[in-house]
Enzyme design. Sequence first.
Site, short mmCIF file in Angstrom:
data_model
loop_
_atom_site.label_atom_id
_atom_site.label_comp_id
_atom_site.label_asym_id
_atom_site.label_seq_id
_atom_site.Cartn_x
_atom_site.Cartn_y
_atom_site.Cartn_z
N CYS A 268 -8.68 -13.16 18.55
CA CYS A 268 -9.33 -11.93 19.04
C CYS A 268 -10.62 -11.77 18.56
O CYS A 268 -10.71 -12.16 17.10
CB CYS A 268 -8.03 -10.58 19.04
SG CYS A 268 -6.41 -10.94 19.90
N ASP B 89 -10.90 -1.36 14.26
CA ASP B 89 -11.27 -0.92 12.43
C ASP B 89 -12.64 -0.78 12.54
O ASP B 89 -13.16 -1.51 13.19
CB ASP B 89 -10.86 -1.83 11.79
CG ASP B 89 -8.74 -1.58 11.90
OD1 ASP B 89 -8.69 -0.51 11.33
OD2 ASP B 89 -8.21 -2.64 11.62
N CYS C 126 -10.68 -9.30 15.57
CA CYS C 126 -9.49 -8.94 14.93
C CYS C 126 -10.07 -8.22 13.47
O CYS C 126 -11.20 -8.26 13.09
CB CYS C 126 -9.27 -10.36 14.86
SG CYS C 126 -8.03 -10.34 13.34
N ARG D 243 7.42 0.02 1.94
CA ARG D 243 6.86 -1.22 2.98
C ARG D 243 6.08 -1.79 2.22
O ARG D 243 4.44 -1.62 2.21
CB ARG D 243 7.34 -0.73 4.35
CG ARG D 243 5.68 0.61 4.80
CD ARG D 243 6.35 1.29 5.96
NE ARG D 243 5.38 2.29 6.09
CZ ARG D 243 5.15 3.27 5.45
NH1 ARG D 243 5.80 4.14 4.67
NH2 ARG D 243 3.93 3.93 6.19
N LYS E 49 -2.88 4.34 7.08
CA LYS E 49 -2.79 4.77 8.79
C LYS E 49 -3.14 6.41 8.59
O LYS E 49 -1.56 6.71 8.35
CB LYS E 49 -2.00 4.33 9.23
CG LYS E 49 -2.34 2.39 9.48
CD LYS E 49 -1.55 2.09 11.04
CE LYS E 49 -1.49 0.28 10.14
NZ LYS E 49 -0.96 -0.43 9.70
N ASP F 224 -6.94 2.96 10.87
CA ASP F 224 -6.80 2.83 9.45
C ASP F 224 -7.78 3.49 8.77
O ASP F 224 -8.89 2.58 9.05
CB ASP F 224 -6.69 1.36 9.58
CG ASP F 224 -5.31 0.89 8.89
OD1 ASP F 224 -5.14 1.71 7.81
OD2 ASP F 224 -4.19 0.12 8.68
N ARG G 34 0.73 -1.20 0.16
CA ARG G 34 -0.41 0.13 -0.07
C ARG G 34 0.99 0.86 0.22
O ARG G 34 0.44 2.44 -0.71
CB ARG G 34 -0.84 0.25 1.31
CG ARG G 34 -1.36 1.66 1.60
CD ARG G 34 -2.73 1.02 2.34
NE ARG G 34 -3.84 -0.10 1.70
CZ ARG G 34 -4.42 -0.80 2.76
NH1 ARG G 34 -4.41 -0.54 3.98
NH2 ARG G 34 -5.12 -1.75 2.02
N TYR G 35 1.74 1.15 0.92
CA TYR G 35 3.19 2.29 0.58
C TYR G 35 4.38 2.06 0.34
O TYR G 35 4.21 1.28 -0.32
CB TYR G 35 3.21 1.98 2.39
CG TYR G 35 2.06 2.56 3.56
CD1 TYR G 35 1.39 4.41 3.36
CD2 TYR G 35 1.97 2.00 4.32
CE1 TYR G 35 0.13 4.12 4.39
CE2 TYR G 35 0.94 1.81 5.37
CZ TYR G 35 0.32 2.89 5.00
OH TYR G 35 -0.51 3.42 6.48
N CYS H 259 -2.93 -18.57 14.95
CA CYS H 259 -2.46 -17.19 16.03
C CYS H 259 -2.98 -17.83 17.62
O CYS H 259 -3.09 -18.78 17.51
CB CYS H 259 -4.01 -15.69 16.02
SG CYS H 259 -3.68 -15.93 14.50
N ARG I 174 -8.82 -9.03 11.09
CA ARG I 174 -8.55 -10.00 10.32
C ARG I 174 -9.67 -11.58 9.96
O ARG I 174 -9.67 -12.57 10.31
CB ARG I 174 -6.75 -10.47 9.62
CG ARG I 174 -6.56 -9.68 9.08
CD ARG I 174 -5.32 -10.18 8.73
NE ARG I 174 -4.82 -8.17 8.52
CZ ARG I 174 -3.18 -8.43 8.83
NH1 ARG I 174 -2.18 -9.12 9.65
NH2 ARG I 174 -3.07 -6.90 8.61
#
Length: 367
Positions: free
Chosen positions: A115, A278, A118, A102, A322, A315, A98-99, A111, A120
């Site tokens: 969570c 998010d 999350c 990076r 972000k 974000d 996206r950037y 995981c 995702r």
Amino acid sequence: MDKDSDIHRQDWKTILSHSIQSPQEAAVFKEAHDPRLSEVVKRYPMRINPYFLSLCESRGEPLKRQVFPDAAELDDESGWTDPLAEDRDSPVSHLTHRYPDRVLFLVSNQCAVYCRYCTRKRKIGHWPHVKDEVIEAGVRYIAAHPEIKDVLLSGGDPLLLEDERLDWILSEIRSIRHVEIIRIGTRVPGVLPHRVTRELVRVLKRHHPLFMNVHFNHPDEITDEVRRACRRLADSGISLGSQTVLLRGINDDERILDVLFRQLLTMRIRPYYLLQADLTRGTGHFRTCIESGMRIMKRLRGRISGLAVPYYMIDLPGGGGKVPLLPSYIESLDPVQIVVKNFQDRLYTCPQPVPGPPEENSQNDVL
Ligand SMILES: *Cc1c(COP(=O)(O)O)cnc(C)c1O
Ligand code: SF4
């Protein structure tokens, strides 16, 4: 012999293999028998490893609510399944570019706990093992793009990969000349500290400069084992930062975050981002309003060391990236002076160094 010390004698894979995956297995919690929760975990899988489960039992709601399913997950029609459009911005599978400088590379499908908030959530517990071919294609993409200087490994949680596999991935990325730094995003040190073994640290140390962003939301997550794991990471020269998600009813209070951020600093972890939750479908009950985040940030600034104050980030939905949300301290600004409100809301006036029109060709003129 109490249950806790039993847990600490086992290795991380054994602990993980005893994770609970259905609410009924946590019979100590009164909500465990809510029939709707079976529906919730069919859609959004559950995993709580025995270490974190025992912590939820002994320390209570702020930890439990992060990982224990809630019927509200089914009722939430707000938001999107992929709020950050990560899949759309993926030139190759599992990699988001996206950037310009990076990339985010999702190298693991596992995981140590799932969570409930999350981002995702659409993938966690459902997505298949990340195959060698996927890793190889990602590495080829990075190698073919010299503008990429910074590779951020995430998932899932990269520290749930076996040492050898992590070593292989890190070596492949390190062999690319233009990659300057590698970052690992992980919740493992806080939720399965047993994973941070001497062998793991030996592997990680081979790939410096390495940065790690660990995920902590509440001071109750910090135990002796967690401190030991973080000490091991810091001693191996890994630069540690933290990411915290602002969660309604869990940590949306500056007194809680004050304690958390101070404790992180004592563990040589620099608070990096406080993330606005998010707009992920099924997580509406965790979301706070932006004003509450801004208020917390403003109060933190006066209360704690500047080293302990993270950026409060949003974000942007749809892949905007972000952006920091900054409380404004500027009351007025003109060519003569700036009027600024301090952390106690008192006004101070500061003259501008050179009154008059902006100098030509100056890179620093923002007006
Ligand atoms: C968060 C994120 C990064 C890293 O952003 P930093 O602000 O540099 O920490 C990179 N790529 C994607 C897609 C991200 O979501
Ligand atoms: S550890 Fe990270 S990726 Fe895994 S469920 Fe939690 S927030 Fe999501």
